[in-house]
Design an enzyme around this catalytic site. Structure first.
Site, PDB file in Angstrom:
ATOM      1  CB  CYS A  35       2.146  17.687  46.337  1.00  0.00           C
ATOM      2  SG  CYS A  35       2.931  18.707  47.595  1.00  0.00           S
ATOM      3  CB  CYS A 104       9.829  18.159  49.275  1.00  0.00           C
ATOM      4  SG  CYS A 104       9.055  17.171  47.991  1.00  0.00           S
TER       5      CYS A 104
END
Ligand code: FES
Length: 127
Positions: A35, A104
């Protein structure tokens, strides 16, 4: 669209401990190549306790909320305790994260652990 908990939204809109400690005792940086998000944690250690924890996150909203939560969870803890904070603990404290956002929380825990390990390595050399 992914549903975020109120806690995630709170830490995203009003992140705690943003910034960089100028004379940090330890620095930890991680990035996710997929990402492209990046996180940097700086820590101040006194008598084996995390006196201050700050972060800079260039990333998605969940990554910002995770960093903020990790910094709050780690502050005031001993290094040993802080090293035990896992990505699962962080996600739990945030009242869960959507599945596709779980990576995350890995970044947050990893960046904190890297900063602590950096501190431990530097201290070994000094002794
Ligand atoms: Fe990669 Fe959030 S999308 S850290």
């Amino acid at each position: 669209m992914a549903q975020y908990s109120e806690k995630v939204m709170d830490h995203f809109s009003n992140p705690r401990n943003v910034g960089e400690i100028p004379d940090a005792d330890g620095v930890g940086e991680v990035g996710n190549p997929v990402c492209g998000d990046m996180m940097k944690f700086t820590i101040k250690v006194k008598d084996g306790i995390l006196e201050d924890v700050k972060f800079l996150t260039f990333g998605c909203g969940a990554a910002i909320a995770v960093s903020s939560m990790v910094s709050e969870m780690a502050k005031g803890k001993t290094l040993e305790e802080a090293l035990k904070i896992t990505n699962k603990d962080v996600a739990k404290e945030l009242d869960s994260l959507p599945k596709n956002k779980l990576h995350c929380s890995n970044l947050g825990a990893d960046a904190l652990h890297n900063a602590i390990n950096d501190y431990l390595q530097k201290n070994e050399k000094n002794n």
